[in-house]
Design a protein around this motif. Structure first.
Motif, PDB file in Angstrom:
ATOM      1  N   PRO A 142       0.839  -1.208   0.000  1.00  3.36           N
ATOM      2  CA  PRO A 142       0.000   0.000   0.000  1.00  3.36           C
ATOM      3  C   PRO A 142       0.869   1.251   0.000  1.00  3.36           C
ATOM      4  O   PRO A 142       1.790   1.364   0.826  1.00  3.36           O
ATOM      5  CB  PRO A 142      -0.796  -0.105   1.306  1.00  3.36           C
ATOM      6  CG  PRO A 142      -0.755  -1.552   1.671  1.00  3.36           C
ATOM      7  CD  PRO A 142       0.562  -2.053   1.151  1.00  3.36           C
ATOM      8  N   TYR A 182       2.998  -5.297   4.851  1.00  2.00           N
ATOM      9  CA  TYR A 182       1.603  -5.347   4.413  1.00  2.00           C
ATOM     10  C   TYR A 182       1.529  -5.252   2.892  1.00  2.00           C
ATOM     11  O   TYR A 182       2.361  -4.614   2.254  1.00  2.00           O
ATOM     12  CB  TYR A 182       0.791  -4.203   5.042  1.00  2.00           C
ATOM     13  CG  TYR A 182       0.717  -4.320   6.533  1.00  2.00           C
ATOM     14  CD1 TYR A 182      -0.264  -5.102   7.128  1.00  2.00           C
ATOM     15  CD2 TYR A 182       1.634  -3.675   7.337  1.00  2.00           C
ATOM     16  CE1 TYR A 182      -0.321  -5.222   8.514  1.00  2.00           C
ATOM     17  CE2 TYR A 182       1.583  -3.795   8.712  1.00  2.00           C
ATOM     18  CZ  TYR A 182       0.609  -4.570   9.296  1.00  2.00           C
ATOM     19  OH  TYR A 182       0.559  -4.696  10.661  1.00  2.00           O
ATOM     20  N   ARG A 183       0.516  -5.893   2.351  1.00  4.04           N
ATOM     21  CA  ARG A 183       0.258  -5.845   0.915  1.00  4.04           C
ATOM     22  C   ARG A 183      -1.220  -5.553   0.715  1.00  4.04           C
ATOM     23  O   ARG A 183      -2.002  -5.636   1.643  1.00  4.04           O
ATOM     24  CB  ARG A 183       0.623  -7.168   0.261  1.00  4.04           C
ATOM     25  CG  ARG A 183       2.119  -7.426   0.301  1.00  4.04           C
ATOM     26  CD  ARG A 183       2.475  -8.654  -0.515  1.00  4.04           C
ATOM     27  NE  ARG A 183       3.899  -8.837  -0.572  1.00  4.04           N
ATOM     28  CZ  ARG A 183       4.697  -8.358  -1.515  1.00  4.04           C
ATOM     29  NH1 ARG A 183       4.191  -7.667  -2.509  1.00  4.04           N
ATOM     30  NH2 ARG A 183       5.989  -8.584  -1.488  1.00  4.04           N
ATOM     31  N   GLU A 184      -1.567  -5.241  -0.532  1.00  5.88           N
ATOM     32  CA  GLU A 184      -2.962  -4.987  -0.827  1.00  5.88           C
ATOM     33  C   GLU A 184      -3.318  -5.526  -2.201  1.00  5.88           C
ATOM     34  O   GLU A 184      -2.483  -5.615  -3.091  1.00  5.88           O
ATOM     35  CB  GLU A 184      -3.301  -3.511  -0.739  1.00  5.88           C
ATOM     36  CG  GLU A 184      -2.807  -2.679  -1.893  1.00  5.88           C
ATOM     37  CD  GLU A 184      -3.301  -1.244  -1.841  1.00  5.88           C
ATOM     38  OE1 GLU A 184      -4.191  -0.922  -1.030  1.00  5.88           O
ATOM     39  OE2 GLU A 184      -2.797  -0.444  -2.632  1.00  5.88           O
ATOM     40  N   ARG A 237     -10.248  -1.845  -1.608  1.00  4.66           N
ATOM     41  CA  ARG A 237      -8.857  -2.214  -1.352  1.00  4.66           C
ATOM     42  C   ARG A 237      -8.846  -3.172  -0.172  1.00  4.66           C
ATOM     43  O   ARG A 237      -9.489  -2.924   0.844  1.00  4.66           O
ATOM     44  CB  ARG A 237      -8.023  -0.971  -1.026  1.00  4.66           C
ATOM     45  CG  ARG A 237      -7.878  -0.047  -2.216  1.00  4.66           C
ATOM     46  CD  ARG A 237      -7.236   1.265  -1.854  1.00  4.66           C
ATOM     47  NE  ARG A 237      -5.868   1.105  -1.381  1.00  4.66           N
ATOM     48  CZ  ARG A 237      -5.115   2.111  -0.932  1.00  4.66           C
ATOM     49  NH1 ARG A 237      -5.613   3.340  -0.879  1.00  4.66           N
ATOM     50  NH2 ARG A 237      -3.891   1.895  -0.511  1.00  4.66           N
ATOM     51  N   VAL A 266      -6.323  -4.937   2.414  1.00  5.27           N
ATOM     52  CA  VAL A 266      -4.959  -4.864   2.960  1.00  5.27           C
ATOM     53  C   VAL A 266      -4.753  -6.056   3.870  1.00  5.27           C
ATOM     54  O   VAL A 266      -5.597  -6.363   4.718  1.00  5.27           O
ATOM     55  CB  VAL A 266      -4.736  -3.537   3.726  1.00  5.27           C
ATOM     56  CG1 VAL A 266      -3.336  -3.478   4.314  1.00  5.27           C
ATOM     57  CG2 VAL A 266      -4.982  -2.341   2.807  1.00  5.27           C
ATOM     58  N   LEU A 270      -5.840   3.106   7.878  1.00  2.79           N
ATOM     59  CA  LEU A 270      -4.731   2.179   8.142  1.00  2.79           C
ATOM     60  C   LEU A 270      -4.050   2.491   9.467  1.00  2.79           C
ATOM     61  O   LEU A 270      -3.697   1.580  10.213  1.00  2.79           O
ATOM     62  CB  LEU A 270      -3.716   2.214   6.994  1.00  2.79           C
ATOM     63  CG  LEU A 270      -4.176   1.570   5.697  1.00  2.79           C
ATOM     64  CD1 LEU A 270      -3.197   1.883   4.570  1.00  2.79           C
ATOM     65  CD2 LEU A 270      -4.336   0.072   5.868  1.00  2.79           C
TER      66      LEU A 270
END
Length: 108
Positions: free
Chosen positions: A55, A66-68, A75, A77, A101
């Motif tokens: 992100p 973290y990825r998304e 979105r 996450v 977030l």
């Protein structure tokens, strides 16, 4: 190897809110289709947790765990850890993701 996907309490609330909002403003059928779309995404995460991008709000801070995945307008996450994938946020990408977030990552 297939990983296990876990939804945090916040992600469960997100899905419930998305389903309720879609039911109210579109139709129950479309709301169920949205949930089905997320279920397919969860299944792909079991096999390919590294496929998402970082992100940008977190990348700018040097946070890389973290990825998304994007399924417009949403979105998703998440964080992969060992044999598990933890979904942290599922939100409309037009929201203030920086604040969301920050709050979600600081939740106990």
């Amino acid at each position: 190897m297939s990983l296990k996907v876990h939804l945090t309490a916040g992600a469960v609330r997100d899905l419930e809110n998305i389903h309720e909002h879609t039911t109210d403003y579109r139709s129950p059928r479309e709301a169920d289709q949205v949930l089905d779309k997320f279920e397919k995404i969860f299944q792909t995460l079991k096999a390919q947790p590294e496929r998402g991008r970082h992100p940008p709000e977190l990348l700018d801070l040097g946070i890389l765990e973290y990825r998304e995945l994007i399924s417009a307008p949403y979105r998703l996450v998440y964080r992969a850890e060992g044999n598990d994938v933890y979904v942290i946020v599922i939100a409309d990408g037009r929201r203030d993701m920086q604040s969301l977030l920050s709050r979600r990552l600081l939740e106990p």
